[in-house]
Design a protein around this motif. Structure first.
Motif, mmCIF file in Angstrom:
data_model
loop_
_atom_site.group_PDB
_atom_site.id
_atom_site.type_symbol
_atom_site.label_atom_id
_atom_site.label_comp_id
_atom_site.label_asym_id
_atom_site.label_seq_id
_atom_site.Cartn_x
_atom_site.Cartn_y
_atom_site.Cartn_z
ATOM 1 N N PRO A 183 0.808 -1.224 0.000
ATOM 2 C CA PRO A 183 0.000 0.000 0.000
ATOM 3 C C PRO A 183 0.840 1.272 0.000
ATOM 4 C CG PRO A 183 -0.004 -1.005 2.179
ATOM 5 C CD PRO A 183 0.662 -1.977 1.259
ATOM 6 N N HIS A 184 2.142 1.143 0.330
ATOM 7 C CA HIS A 184 3.024 2.310 0.309
ATOM 8 C C HIS A 184 4.354 1.919 -0.345
ATOM 9 C CE1 HIS A 184 3.736 0.133 4.125
ATOM 10 N NE2 HIS A 184 4.999 0.400 3.881
ATOM 11 N N PRO A 185 5.049 2.894 -0.944
ATOM 12 C CA PRO A 185 6.314 2.581 -1.632
ATOM 13 C C PRO A 185 7.333 1.972 -0.687
ATOM 14 C CG PRO A 185 5.587 4.813 -2.152
ATOM 15 C CD PRO A 185 4.715 4.330 -1.029
ATOM 16 N N LEU A 186 8.043 0.963 -1.187
ATOM 17 C CA LEU A 186 9.086 0.302 -0.417
ATOM 18 C C LEU A 186 10.444 0.528 -1.088
ATOM 19 C CD1 LEU A 186 7.336 -3.101 0.364
ATOM 20 C CD2 LEU A 186 7.767 -1.238 1.986
ATOM 21 N N TYR A 187 11.467 0.669 -0.251
ATOM 22 C CA TYR A 187 12.828 0.889 -0.728
ATOM 23 C C TYR A 187 13.756 -0.114 -0.071
ATOM 24 C CZ TYR A 187 11.167 5.422 -2.427
ATOM 25 O OH TYR A 187 10.494 6.408 -3.089
ATOM 26 N N VAL A 188 14.804 -0.502 -0.799
ATOM 27 C CA VAL A 188 15.831 -1.356 -0.199
ATOM 28 C C VAL A 188 16.599 -0.519 0.822
ATOM 29 C CG1 VAL A 188 17.912 -2.722 -0.596
ATOM 30 C CG2 VAL A 188 16.046 -2.789 -2.263
ATOM 31 N N VAL A 189 16.660 -0.989 2.069
ATOM 32 C CA VAL A 189 17.375 -0.257 3.116
ATOM 33 C C VAL A 189 18.594 -1.014 3.630
ATOM 34 C CG1 VAL A 189 15.313 1.011 3.841
ATOM 35 C CG2 VAL A 189 15.861 -1.161 4.953
ATOM 36 N N LYS A 190 18.685 -2.313 3.300
ATOM 37 C CA LYS A 190 19.827 -3.098 3.762
ATOM 38 C C LYS A 190 19.933 -4.365 2.926
ATOM 39 C CE LYS A 190 21.659 -5.292 7.993
ATOM 40 N NZ LYS A 190 21.358 -5.638 9.403
ATOM 41 N N ILE A 191 21.154 -4.765 2.625
ATOM 42 C CA ILE A 191 21.411 -6.043 1.960
ATOM 43 C C ILE A 191 22.337 -6.829 2.874
ATOM 44 C CG2 ILE A 191 22.396 -7.185 -0.064
ATOM 45 C CD1 ILE A 191 21.727 -4.602 -1.637
ATOM 46 N N GLU A 192 21.916 -8.015 3.272
ATOM 47 C CA GLU A 192 22.674 -8.825 4.227
ATOM 48 C C GLU A 192 23.123 -10.122 3.567
ATOM 49 O OE1 GLU A 192 24.937 -9.529 6.605
ATOM 50 O OE2 GLU A 192 23.741 -7.919 7.528
ATOM 51 N N PRO A 193 24.358 -10.125 3.007
ATOM 52 C CA PRO A 193 24.843 -11.333 2.314
ATOM 53 C C PRO A 193 24.879 -12.570 3.198
ATOM 54 C CG PRO A 193 26.246 -9.437 1.846
ATOM 55 C CD PRO A 193 25.324 -9.020 2.943
ATOM 56 N N SER A 194 25.194 -12.420 4.495
ATOM 57 C CA SER A 194 25.293 -13.587 5.374
ATOM 58 C C SER A 194 23.953 -14.297 5.522
ATOM 59 C CB SER A 194 25.818 -13.184 6.749
ATOM 60 O OG SER A 194 24.917 -12.298 7.398
#
Length: 342
Positions: free
Chosen positions: A235-246
């Protein structure tokens, strides 16, 4: 007569740079670096060199460019970081090779078509922004060796892009018809992720709730601050805030969660003396942004902590943070770790 070796891409900027250097009475030789198969504008570079009656050297650097720039670029995305190939190329390929070749041809100076300036203050050469704020490329140059500054000429630094086009038209330089170079030259018209083999998928997690709200097709497809291609109905825009390779996980949330104040940089390179362990300056964390006020605290000779006065959108591991004092480039480093505060 002083001699200068100029990197010529075949594009309008380096071609006009050659013309301006020659007009200053310098002996100019050009060098075209072959960095990947089927390089664009090589014929235009030859035509322009003939037009200006300057010698053009051709150097095949494909193996070195692949090892130092292309491979780390793709490997970086697979590890969840966002590399900056232009910074790496200038640091490891273009300027070291120009220096080496200049010594071979007995040139006093090296030059490129970057929009930046070398200005001497108290007889100390400093890297400074170009006068055209829309084209200033000093951000990409912070990683070059400080000792090179006294041997570099940036002929375009005192010009606007409009004026350079005007000069090319007036003089009739062949490269005025060349296409503008793109930020990632070796990708041509492709997106970077189209050249990476599919990797293992994993969860897309909403940061504020900890809930799994979708599945990604590989962390290499994402970068901090990204909104598109998430494939999630919300219902609201989402943004990537973190990428966790582990965890092989991508975290998303509202846009405000992508604004952050503090991060650590490593691989520091300084272009002038830094006398304090903590100092205030302006910092850019991507090319297309205005420098913003921040405090930089040195951790050791290779690491520093950066705290913005106001939160900034999407500081991204792998990208460069460049430190400015007004127009002067102090130095910079590669963003390593974000203090996200949630």
């Amino acid at each position: 007569m002083e001699k200068v070796l100029l990197a010529m891409s075949g594009g309008i900027d380096s071609s006009v740079a050659a013309y301006l250097l020659r007009e200053k009475g310098m002996a100019v030789e050009g060098v075209f670096f072959i960095l990947f198969d089927e390089p664009a504008n090589i014929e235009l570079a030859k035509q322009t060199a003939n037009f200006l009656n300057i010698k053009l050297h051709i150097e095949d650097l494909r193996e070195k460019f692949k090892a130092d720039v292309i491979t780390p670029f793709f490997e970086g995305y697979k590890k969840g970081i966002t590399p900056n190939p232009c910074v790496i190329c200038n640091k490891k390929i273009k300027f070291p090779l120009l220096k080496f070749l200049a010594e071979k041809v007995k040139a006093n100076y090296i030059a490129t078509g970057h929009y930046a300036r070398i200005v001497r203050i108290n007889n100390i050469p400093l890297l400074m922004k170009g006068i055209d704020p829309k084209k200033d490329q000093s951000y990409f140059l912070y990683g070059i060796e400080r000792t090179l500054l006294s041997h570099i000429i940036f002929p375009l630094g005192e010009y606007t892009k409009y004026k350079i086009r005007e000069i090319a038209e007036k003089v009739g330089i062949p490269s005025k018809v060349a296409e503008e170079s793109t930020e990632v030259c070796f990708l041509r018209d492709k997106r970077y992720y189209e050249s990476i083999r599919p990797t293992k998928g994993g969860p897309i997690i909403e940061m504020s709730t900890g809930k799994i709200i979708g599945q990604h097709r590989g962390i290499h497809l994402y970068t901090i601050g990204q909104r598109k291609r998430l494939g999630i109905a919300s219902p609201h825009p989402l943004y990537v805030v973190k990428i966790e390779p582990s965890e092989n996980a991508v975290y998303v949330d509202s846009k405000e969660k992508a604004f952050m104040r503090e991060f650590v940089v490593n691989e520091l390179n300084w272009l002038c003396d830094i006398e304090k362990e903590e100092f205030s300056c302006q910092v850019k964390i991507r090319y297309a942004m205005n420098p913003e006020k921040a405090t930089v605290t040195l951790i050791n000779k290779d690491r520093a902590n950066v705290v913005f006065e106001k939160p900034q959108f999407a500081p991204t591991p792998g990208q460069s943070a460049v430190f400015y004092n007004g127009d002067i480039v102090l130095g910079g480093g590669v963003i390593k770790e974000i203090m996200q505060g949630f």
